[in-house]
Design a protein around this motif. Structure first.
Motif, short mmCIF file in Angstrom:
data_model
loop_
_atom_site.label_atom_id
_atom_site.label_comp_id
_atom_site.label_asym_id
_atom_site.label_seq_id
_atom_site.Cartn_x
_atom_site.Cartn_y
_atom_site.Cartn_z
N ASP A 76 0.54 -1.09 0.26
CA ASP A 76 -0.06 -0.19 -0.36
C ASP A 76 0.56 1.73 -0.39
O ASP A 76 0.60 2.30 -0.65
N ILE A 77 2.19 1.64 0.81
CA ILE A 77 3.13 2.43 0.67
C ILE A 77 2.89 2.98 -0.82
O ILE A 77 3.24 3.69 -1.32
N LYS A 78 4.10 2.00 -1.04
CA LYS A 78 4.44 2.11 -2.95
C LYS A 78 3.32 2.25 -4.05
O LYS A 78 3.50 2.74 -4.45
N LYS A 79 1.71 1.97 -3.39
CA LYS A 79 1.06 1.20 -4.65
C LYS A 79 0.24 2.69 -4.35
O LYS A 79 -0.29 3.31 -4.95
N GLU A 80 -0.45 2.83 -3.58
CA GLU A 80 -1.42 4.35 -2.61
C GLU A 80 -0.51 5.54 -2.01
O GLU A 80 -1.24 5.86 -2.74
N GLY A 81 1.09 5.63 -2.42
CA GLY A 81 1.80 6.34 -2.19
C GLY A 81 1.34 6.62 -0.68
O GLY A 81 1.30 7.88 -0.40
N LEU A 82 1.08 5.88 0.43
CA LEU A 82 1.39 6.77 1.68
C LEU A 82 2.17 7.20 2.08
O LEU A 82 3.59 7.04 1.98
N THR A 83 2.03 8.29 3.21
CA THR A 83 2.46 9.44 3.93
C THR A 83 2.92 8.59 5.33
O THR A 83 3.41 9.23 5.78
#
Lengths: 165, 296, 674
Positions: C57-64
């Motif tokens: 999710d961090i990678k795909k959704e660009g979670l910060t």
């Protein structure tokens, strides 16, 4: 009738080293206690800025609990004593603001005292329940004069300390 | 220094010598004792085994009667001292009990707030409040050469955190050293004298008394000093009975510590109540104490 | 730019899901909390699949930012921080909230538990948005180590480190290393001679090229932190120059002043005014005791100076202050014995033939004041009966509630020695017999066989007040025999009091210097009572031996070695990571009032007199945050626990109070300002 029972909202500031672990232990030991206290972890009870407590009460908490290591057992040597001093100052402040000083409570719980912490929480919840809802934001506006007085004091302090804007 | 004074019933009669010497010594030391007006018996130990509330109320009445400007009360009798302290601390620990006691007191339009008055024993007061220097200053007849056994009994130092060690108290030993007496080792100094056991089972009571006399004799004490009327009565009045029961021959005078203090201070022996004891103390004192001549 | 927050709610099998409606919590967070772009629930979030989900999710959704609602952060914070790091997100942008120990396991009502979990998740979400990326610090570790205390625990630690090739400074308060073990004759349960096993270790430490000994020295001041401590020690004046003294002992022999030795001989023997505590002392350099030396008393004598063949005596010597730089510190300061006079009914100090355990140890020792003979205080009469009283000052609410652990075994050892050396009857008065280590219970049985008498009961009194003719001249033990249910009076000739082990009188004081804490009883607190028994809460400071709690020789040795192993691991690694949870001062806001300077228990705040501002010494800050709370100007920020973060957390945790229970539409609305 159950719906009529007042469920106080209480914020608990727990020391990372003892009381927070006591709460963990209460969990591990499956000790049941009131769900009313919501826990915020701080590194030390000495980190609890009096404004945290006032902020919580201002935002609608009915009570605030601070829990730290027993005197003499502070992870940071003696910072719980500072928490203790602030606690009495806070009580004084609440009285000055026309609030019940019993809405805040300082307790000691070592990492081994899950049972004791649970008991402290239950007792505090019961005591705050008896005090009834705080509703400070509403009272606050009615007491505009008090607000001005407090602001004046704060300003005075700032001036005497020459705090740059 | 002003203190409320609670003499207790024993000091009215059987231990009149205690009361006389307490007043004489206090007067000399500048201790003002204000006798509680209309005080009543503390009930000793018996009331507590009958009914606790009654026992407490009877005692609390004395505390309630103390003049408001006085905040300390002195009781020379060990049982009185213990009872006054006990009720004060029971009331402090148990607010519900304190309420009940005050309801009882209300019948006599009285009230007592626990902790208002500090209960003191006379020994503590003389040892602590008067102190070594003032005591030594007052000595005109040093008790040099007089061998005394200091007997504390069981009630003064127990069970409340008192002014002295509960197992091996030393305050009277120190006080007697200040006035020049030779204090003998007396290992049984805090053992029980039997109290009212004489009325229940003589053999048991006599054995307890014998142990005390035996130990004092073993250490060649000239006399035994008491601070409790019951102790003094048992050791003195029963000494001959004990002798005939065990075939012993103890002849040890038993007097109150205030009497001997008075002697050291050069007070008139008659005013100190000498002569009321059964095993006479005067011969021993006259023999041991030389110059300056004792006033008789 | 708005943050993109991912919320992950763990079921923990049924541990959480059984009491909290986790699916609802995740759904609610996604629907109601501002900036939440992903909200999921999962069976086991800590499993590799759960972690992979977050990383993806961090990678795909660009979670910060990431919030994990699961168990206690003390359990899995590291796990999820690592997962974030793997996906390229700074680990300090991940926040855990505890809905297992603090919610599901302690609640009875599902609706209320779910409500509480929602509040905690809201708090974490509001907080995490204010969190800042942090980088841990790394500090180089100085390979030198300071060991405080030269008893067996400290010696063991010293030798382990020195043998591994690392420099060690060993600081000992008394004139010789060796500690209490040097006073003993035999050790239980094997009865091997204490000196025979200890002295080789002492001389090894004395001669080791990697060991620097500072005897007759004390720690004055400790500053710095893990990796680079700076320690000031005070070497007390011996009045003997160490480099000139050969240890020949002529000075001791010729010294005309003899005094009672209350230290090594426990008051049972004598020493000279110039002395080495015992013949095998390391170093063998004597010390002049200023209190008893004739020269210091009335400026006469100086016999030692006249007779010293190397001119080593120096009456003008002064205390010396030495500064040491070390990477780690091992505290092995040991214990002192309970003052048996505090229990007057046992008669110590009043009745001549009542002895303390330490006195008796010296009496049994062949090199001791009686040459190993067991005799009464008169120095010649052999006792016909000996009473050993256990738990003197231990397991006693008037003194110390704890069990001293070693006294039962020491009492059995004494019993054996008395039976071996005399014809006396031996009585042990015990509360419970505690013999729970290897070979201990067997030793107890051995003493039962040997004929030692065991009376279960706490002694009421030791008295010389005889009641019966057979008691005359004896010490009478008055005791309730709880196995017989009877009061007994047992006349004996000699009484030995098994005094409690107590912390050193200045243990708290040294603890303050080191920044480590003591338990109520005064023993140093270990980091974890089970899983981290030799580390302390202060990084780089370790404890070993009895200063951490009563224990016997094998356990002290094990702890000494364990502490050394922990230090070696630190040295081998070369540097230590320091959590970036520290305070910092914004100079522009600082008024220089110095309120914070005195508040800091670690002296980590210094005052810059020139600029008139205070400054935090980052390496010394432990991150308690007391100064942050105290600063009247709000000039101090606590990394990871800043005011903004905690305020946001408070706002979140009172989410329902702020927004009302429904809370609908908040996502669109404005956040409530502070």
């Amino acid at each position: 009738m159950a719906n009529d029972t007042f469920e106080p909202k209480i914020v608990g500031f727990l020391c990372n080293w003892c009381s927070y672990r006591a709460a963990d232990l209460a969990g591990t030991a499956r000790i049941k206690y009131s769900p009313n206290v919501r826990i915020i972890r701080v590194m030390c009870s000495g980190r609890v800025d009096p404004t945290f407590v006032l902020k919580a009460l201002a935002l609608g908490a009915d009570g605030v609990m601070i829990a730290g290591c027993h005197p003499g057992e502070c992870h940071y040597i003696e910072q719980n004593y500072k928490a203790m001093r602030r606690y009495y100052m806070l009580k004084h402040m609440l009285r000055a603001l026309g609030l019940e000083e019993d809405r805040i409570r300082l307790v000691w719980a070592s990492a081994a005292e899950g049972q004791q912490l649970a008991e402290h929480i239950d007792k505090f919840v019961e005591d705050v329940r008896k005090l009834g809802p705080l509703n400070w934001p509403a009272n606050w506006q009615e007491n505009g004069e008090r607000l001005h007085a407090v602001e004046a004091i704060a300003k005075e302090h700032e001036e005497s300390l020459e705090v740059l804007p | 220094m002003k203190y409320a004074y609670y003499p207790g019933c024993s000091l009215e009669c059987s231990s009149a010598a205690y009361d006389m010497s307490v007043r004489a010594v206090a007067d000399l030391l500048g201790i003002e004792l204000r006798e509680i007006d209309d005080w009543n018996c503390c009930g000793a130990t018996e009331y507590f085994s009958q009914d606790e509330l009654t026992a407490c109320a009877v005692i609390a009445r004395n505390l309630a009667l103390i003049e408001p400007q006085l905040d300390q009360v002195v009781a020379p009798c060990a049982a009185c001292y213990l009872n006054l302290r006990k009720v004060d601390s029971l009331m402090k620990e148990d607010p519900a009990l304190a309420d009940k006691i005050n309801q009882c007191l209300a019948a006599g339009r009285l009230h007592y707030d626990p902790g208002r008055v500090r209960v003191r024993h006379l020994l503590d007061l003389i040892h602590t409040d008067i102190g070594e220097t003032a005591i030594k200053d007052k000595v005109v007849q040093p008790l040099t050469g007089l061998r005394v056994a200091c007997y504390y009994g069981c009630q003064i130092v127990r069970p409340y955190d008192g002014f002295d060690n509960p197992e091996q108290p030393v305050k009277l030993d120190e006080l007697m050293t200040w006035v020049g007496a030779e204090v003998v080792d007396f290992p049984v100094k805090a053992h029980c004298c039997g109290g009212h056991m004489t009325q229940i089972s003589e053999p048991q009571a006599f054995e307890l008394i014998r142990r005390l006399l035996h130990n004092a004799a073993e250490y060649r004490a000239d006399l035994i000093l008491c601070m409790c009327p019951m102790c003094q009565l048992n050791l003195d009045a029963y000494q001959n009975r004990v002798n005939s029961f065990f075939g012993t021959n103890y002849q040890i005078p038993i007097i109150f510590f205030t009497q001997l203090l008075g002697v050291a201070f050069g007070l008139d022996w008659k005013k100190l109540g000498f002569g009321k004891e059964i095993v006479p103390a005067e011969p021993v004192l006259r023999k041991k104490l030389t110059a300056p001549a004792a006033t008789a | 730019m708005a943050e993109r927050v991912g919320v992950y709610v763990c079921h923990c099998g049924s541990n959480i899901a059984g009491m909290v409606d986790v699916e609802e919590v995740a759904r609610w967070a996604g629907a109601n909390l501002k900036d939440v772009v992903v909200a999921r629930d999962y069976k086991f979030m800590c499993s590799s699949l759960g972690q992979a989900m977050i990383e993806e999710d961090i990678k795909k959704e660009g979670l910060t930012r990431v919030v994990v609602a699961a168990c206690s952060p003390h359990l899995h914070e590291k796990t999820f921080r690592r997962a974030c790091e793997n996906a390229g997100l700074n680990p300090y942008l991940c926040q855990m909230t505890n809905i297992r120990e603090h919610v599901s396991w302690v609640s009875k009502d599902r609706a209320k538990a779910t409500e509480k979990a929602r509040a905690l998740v809201a708090a974490a979400v509001e907080r995490v948005k204010h969190q800042a990326p942090l980088e841990p610090f790394f500090v180089k570790v100085n390979p030198a180590t300071l060991v405080i205390g030269g008893g067996i625990a400290g010696l063991q630690a010293t030798l382990e480190l020195a043998d591994a090739g690392y420099p060690v400074y060993l600081v000992e308060r008394t004139p010789s290393i060796g500690g209490h073990m040097a006073q003993f004759d035999k050790t239980f349960p094997t009865l091997d001679c204490s000196a025979c096993i200890l002295t080789p270790k002492m001389s090894e430490a004395g001669q080791h090229p990697n060991v620097t000994l500072f005897t007759y020295a004390e720690v004055e001041e400790v500053s710095g932190s893990v990796g680079h401590f700076r320690v000031k020690i005070r070497k007390k004046a011996r009045y003997v120059e160490e480099d000139k003294c050969t240890g020949c002992g002529i000075c001791v022999e010729k010294c005309p002043r003899k005094v009672v030795d209350h230290d090594f001989e426990a008051g049972l023997g004598y020493r000279k005014a110039i002395y080495t505590p015992f013949p095998q002392a390391v170093p063998r350099i004597p010390v002049i005791d200023v209190e008893s030396c004739i020269w210091f008393e009335r400026q006469k004598c100086r016999a030692c100076e006249k007779l010293c063949p190397t001119g080593a005596i120096n009456f003008d010597q002064k205390d010396e202050e030495i500064t040491l730089d070390v990477g780690n510190i091992i505290v092995a300061t040991g214990w002192k014995m309970f003052d048996c006079k505090k229990i007057p009914q046992y008669g110590y100090g009043r009745l001549a033939n009542v002895f303390t355990a330490l006195e008796f140890e010296r009496m049994c020792n062949a090199a001791g004041p009686t040459g190993g003979k067991i005799v009464l205080r008169d120095g010649k009469t052999e006792p016909q009966s000996v009473a050993i009283i256990h738990c003197v000052g231990s397991r006693d609410s008037n003194h110390n509630e704890y069990c001293s652990g070693i006294c039962c075994m020491a009492a059995l050892k004494f019993g054996h020695l008395v039976l071996e050396k005399t014809k006396a009857e031996v009585y042990s008065f015990y509360i419970d017999m505690r013999t729970n280590q290897k070979g201990y219970e067997e030793f107890y049985h051995r003493l039962l066989e040997e004929g030692m008498h065991f009376v279960r009961g706490k002694v009421a009194e030791v008295t010389d007040a005889a009641r019966r003719p057979e008691e005359a001249g004896k010490l009478i033990i008055q005791v309730e025999d709880t196995l017989m249910g009877k009061q007994r009076r047992i006349p004996v000739d000699m009484v030995i009091l098994m005094g409690a082990l107590e912390p050193q009188a200045d243990a708290k004081e040294l603890g303050l210097k080191l920044g480590i804490s003591c338990s109520m009883a005064g023993w140093y607190t270990e980091r974890h009572p089970k899983l981290d028994p030799v580390a302390t809460m202060t990084d780089g400071i370790f404890v070993a031996g009895v200063c951490q709690g009563p224990k016997d020789i094998p356990a002290s040795v094990a702890q000494g070695a364990a502490a050394a192993a922990r230090v070696m691991a630190m040295i081998t690694k070369g540097d230590v990571m320091i959590e970036p949870v520290v305070a910092s001062i914004i100079e522009e806001k600082c008024s220089g009032c110095r309120i914070c300077n005195n508040l800091c228990p670690y002296n980590a705040i210094e005052y810059d007199a020139e600029k008139q501002v205070s400054r935090v010494i980052t390496a010394m800050c432990k991150g308690c945050g007391t100064c942050v709370a105290a600063c009247p100007a709000g000039a101090i920020t606590g990394a990871h626990f800043s005011n903004e973060q905690v305020f946001a957390e408070i706002e979140g945790i009172l989410w329902d109070a702020v927004h009302g229970n429904g809370g609908a539409g908040v996502k669109e609305g404005q956040p409530v300002s502070a």
